[in-house]
Design a protein around this motif. Structure first.
Motif, PDB file in Angstrom:
ATOM      1  N   THR A   1       0.834  -1.208   0.000  1.00  0.00           N
ATOM      2  CA  THR A   1       0.000   0.000   0.000  1.00  0.00           C
ATOM      3  C   THR A   1       0.866   1.254   0.000  1.00  0.00           C
ATOM      4  OG1 THR A   1      -1.767  -1.155   1.158  1.00  0.00           O
ATOM      5  CG2 THR A   1      -1.809   1.251   1.249  1.00  0.00           C
ATOM      6  N   TYR A   2       1.900   1.253   0.816  1.00  0.00           N
ATOM      7  CA  TYR A   2       2.819   2.407   0.881  1.00  0.00           C
ATOM      8  C   TYR A   2       3.421   2.675  -0.496  1.00  0.00           C
ATOM      9  CZ  TYR A   2       6.801   5.296   2.228  1.00  0.00           C
ATOM     10  OH  TYR A   2       7.720   6.321   2.319  1.00  0.00           O
ATOM     11  N   ALA A   3       3.946   1.625  -1.131  1.00  0.00           N
ATOM     12  CA  ALA A   3       4.588   1.798  -2.437  1.00  0.00           C
ATOM     13  C   ALA A   3       3.580   2.261  -3.483  1.00  0.00           C
ATOM     14  CB  ALA A   3       5.251   0.488  -2.870  1.00  0.00           C
ATOM     15  N   SER A   4       2.400   1.655  -3.502  1.00  0.00           N
ATOM     16  CA  SER A   4       1.422   2.013  -4.541  1.00  0.00           C
ATOM     17  C   SER A   4       0.860   3.416  -4.336  1.00  0.00           C
ATOM     18  CB  SER A   4       0.300   0.978  -4.604  1.00  0.00           C
ATOM     19  OG  SER A   4      -0.486   1.000  -3.432  1.00  0.00           O
ATOM     20  N   GLN A   5       0.622   3.804  -3.087  1.00  0.00           N
ATOM     21  CA  GLN A   5       0.089   5.145  -2.827  1.00  0.00           C
ATOM     22  C   GLN A   5       1.107   6.233  -3.184  1.00  0.00           C
ATOM     23  OE1 GLN A   5      -3.133   5.992  -1.938  1.00  0.00           O
ATOM     24  NE2 GLN A   5      -3.408   3.832  -2.397  1.00  0.00           N
ATOM     25  N   HIS A   6       2.360   6.013  -2.830  1.00  0.00           N
ATOM     26  CA  HIS A   6       3.389   6.999  -3.183  1.00  0.00           C
ATOM     27  C   HIS A   6       3.655   7.008  -4.683  1.00  0.00           C
ATOM     28  CE1 HIS A   6       3.945   7.148   1.126  1.00  0.00           C
ATOM     29  NE2 HIS A   6       4.552   8.290   0.933  1.00  0.00           N
ATOM     30  N   PHE A   7       3.562   5.846  -5.309  1.00  0.00           N
ATOM     31  CA  PHE A   7       3.638   5.760  -6.771  1.00  0.00           C
ATOM     32  C   PHE A   7       2.577   6.669  -7.383  1.00  0.00           C
ATOM     33  CE2 PHE A   7       1.480   3.831 -10.400  1.00  0.00           C
ATOM     34  CZ  PHE A   7       2.496   3.708 -11.329  1.00  0.00           C
ATOM     35  N   GLY A   8       1.336   6.556  -6.900  1.00  0.00           N
ATOM     36  CA  GLY A   8       0.237   7.369  -7.418  1.00  0.00           C
ATOM     37  C   GLY A   8       0.440   8.853  -7.158  1.00  0.00           C
TER      38      GLY A   8
ATOM     39  N   THR B   1      -3.870   0.588  -8.205  1.00  0.00           N
ATOM     40  CA  THR B   1      -4.434  -0.723  -7.910  1.00  0.00           C
ATOM     41  C   THR B   1      -3.620  -1.820  -8.597  1.00  0.00           C
ATOM     42  OG1 THR B   1      -6.621   0.270  -7.706  1.00  0.00           O
ATOM     43  CG2 THR B   1      -6.535  -2.119  -8.025  1.00  0.00           C
ATOM     44  N   VAL B   2      -3.207  -1.581  -9.832  1.00  0.00           N
ATOM     45  CA  VAL B   2      -2.389  -2.555 -10.554  1.00  0.00           C
ATOM     46  C   VAL B   2      -1.075  -2.783  -9.821  1.00  0.00           C
ATOM     47  CG1 VAL B   2      -1.027  -2.903 -12.662  1.00  0.00           C
ATOM     48  CG2 VAL B   2      -3.414  -2.196 -12.822  1.00  0.00           C
ATOM     49  N   VAL B   3      -0.431  -1.703  -9.394  1.00  0.00           N
ATOM     50  CA  VAL B   3       0.850  -1.831  -8.687  1.00  0.00           C
ATOM     51  C   VAL B   3       0.657  -2.624  -7.396  1.00  0.00           C
ATOM     52  CG1 VAL B   3       2.599  -0.526  -7.394  1.00  0.00           C
ATOM     53  CG2 VAL B   3       1.932   0.211  -9.682  1.00  0.00           C
ATOM     54  N   GLN B   4      -0.374  -2.295  -6.636  1.00  0.00           N
ATOM     55  CA  GLN B   4      -0.604  -3.009  -5.383  1.00  0.00           C
ATOM     56  C   GLN B   4      -0.907  -4.486  -5.641  1.00  0.00           C
ATOM     57  OE1 GLN B   4      -3.654  -1.470  -2.780  1.00  0.00           O
ATOM     58  NE2 GLN B   4      -2.667  -2.408  -1.024  1.00  0.00           N
TER      59      GLN B   4
ATOM     60  N   THR C   1      -7.320  11.480 -11.714  1.00  0.00           N
ATOM     61  CA  THR C   1      -7.945  10.760 -10.597  1.00  0.00           C
ATOM     62  C   THR C   1      -8.129   9.280 -10.934  1.00  0.00           C
ATOM     63  OG1 THR C   1     -10.138  11.457 -11.365  1.00  0.00           O
ATOM     64  CG2 THR C   1      -9.105  12.789  -9.643  1.00  0.00           C
ATOM     65  N   ASN C   2      -9.129   8.967 -11.737  1.00  0.00           N
ATOM     66  CA  ASN C   2      -9.490   7.568 -11.987  1.00  0.00           C
ATOM     67  C   ASN C   2      -8.362   6.755 -12.611  1.00  0.00           C
ATOM     68  OD1 ASN C   2     -11.960   8.337 -11.048  1.00  0.00           O
ATOM     69  ND2 ASN C   2     -12.968   8.306 -13.024  1.00  0.00           N
ATOM     70  N   ASP C   3      -7.699   7.295 -13.618  1.00  0.00           N
ATOM     71  CA  ASP C   3      -6.650   6.544 -14.298  1.00  0.00           C
ATOM     72  C   ASP C   3      -5.477   6.261 -13.359  1.00  0.00           C
ATOM     73  OD1 ASP C   3      -8.311   6.731 -16.448  1.00  0.00           O
ATOM     74  OD2 ASP C   3      -6.983   7.971 -17.681  1.00  0.00           O
ATOM     75  N   VAL C   4      -5.127   7.231 -12.544  1.00  0.00           N
ATOM     76  CA  VAL C   4      -4.023   7.032 -11.604  1.00  0.00           C
ATOM     77  C   VAL C   4      -4.424   6.008 -10.540  1.00  0.00           C
ATOM     78  CG1 VAL C   4      -2.555   8.136  -9.878  1.00  0.00           C
ATOM     79  CG2 VAL C   4      -3.009   9.295 -12.037  1.00  0.00           C
ATOM     80  N   VAL C   5      -5.675   6.057 -10.083  1.00  0.00           N
ATOM     81  CA  VAL C   5      -6.145   5.073  -9.106  1.00  0.00           C
ATOM     82  C   VAL C   5      -6.078   3.666  -9.709  1.00  0.00           C
ATOM     83  CG1 VAL C   5      -8.180   4.258  -7.842  1.00  0.00           C
ATOM     84  CG2 VAL C   5      -7.557   6.659  -7.773  1.00  0.00           C
ATOM     85  N   GLN C   6      -6.434   3.537 -10.981  1.00  0.00           N
ATOM     86  CA  GLN C   6      -6.353   2.232 -11.654  1.00  0.00           C
ATOM     87  C   GLN C   6      -4.909   1.727 -11.656  1.00  0.00           C
ATOM     88  OE1 GLN C   6      -8.783   0.340 -13.134  1.00  0.00           O
ATOM     89  NE2 GLN C   6     -10.437   1.719 -12.603  1.00  0.00           N
ATOM     90  N   LEU C   7      -3.966   2.605 -11.955  1.00  0.00           N
ATOM     91  CA  LEU C   7      -2.557   2.210 -11.956  1.00  0.00           C
ATOM     92  C   LEU C   7      -2.070   1.876 -10.546  1.00  0.00           C
ATOM     93  CD1 LEU C   7      -1.090   4.689 -14.589  1.00  0.00           C
ATOM     94  CD2 LEU C   7      -1.292   2.209 -14.784  1.00  0.00           C
TER      95      LEU C   7
END
Length: 166
Positions: free
Chosen positions: A79-86, A126-129, A118-124
């Motif tokens: 979660t940490y990695a994916s949230q900071h990625f976003g 989610t993919v990373v996580q 917003t939406n596209d970054v959230v999708q990415l």
């Protein structure tokens, strides 16, 4: 595209590496439980050794707690990695949009820009996580297969034939 995604994960490589390693720890602990249970039956119940049953039961609780900590740790670090990625990706996109001329901004639809931020970054995200956490099933399958081979190669052959049929 994958190289670009990895470049956004690079600052968080420790978290991105710890997540799958902690998932490996969780899977290892999950795979250890049946062996401990078999020992309880074979070395505790059959001979009537209550002390062995208690010790192994406590060990099973400890193994379960370690597995739980591995699973929670995997979730935290992925979660940490994916949230900071976003966050970094959104920041980069916002800075890029700021460089557009007013003519470009007038041509682009506002809804499209908002969706991308917003939406596209959230999708990415989610993919990373999911990528960081998705090694559970392959590890569990591989570990189970290795344990089955170790316990009984003959029964593993029966399993290997019956699973594809099922």
């Amino acid at each position: 595209m994958w190289k670009l995604m990895i470049s956004y994960l690079r600052p968080y490589k420790v978290s991105a590496l710890l997540a799958p390693l902690l998932m490996l720890l969780e899977v290892s602990m999950d795979l250890l439980q049946p062996a401990l249970m078999a020992n309880i039956v074979n070395k505790g119940v059959v001979p009537g050794d209550l002390a062995y049953i208690e010790r192994t039961g406590l060990l099973m609780i400890g193994v379960a707690v370690v597995g739980l900590l591995g699973g929670v740790g995997c979730t935290v670090f992925s979660t940490y990695a994916s949230q900071h990625f976003g966050t970094d990706l959104r920041d980069h996109l916002f800075r890029k949009i700021q460089t557009f001329s007013f003519r470009n901004l007038d041509e682009l639809k506002t809804g499209s820009l908002i969706t991308r931020l917003t939406n596209d970054v959230v999708q990415l995200q989610t993919v990373v996580q999911m990528i960081l956490r998705s090694i559970r099933s392959p590890l569990l399958f591989l570990g189970s297969l290795i344990l089955a081979l170790w316990i009984s190669p003959r029964l593993t052959l029966v399993l290997a034939v019956s699973i594809p049929v099922l």
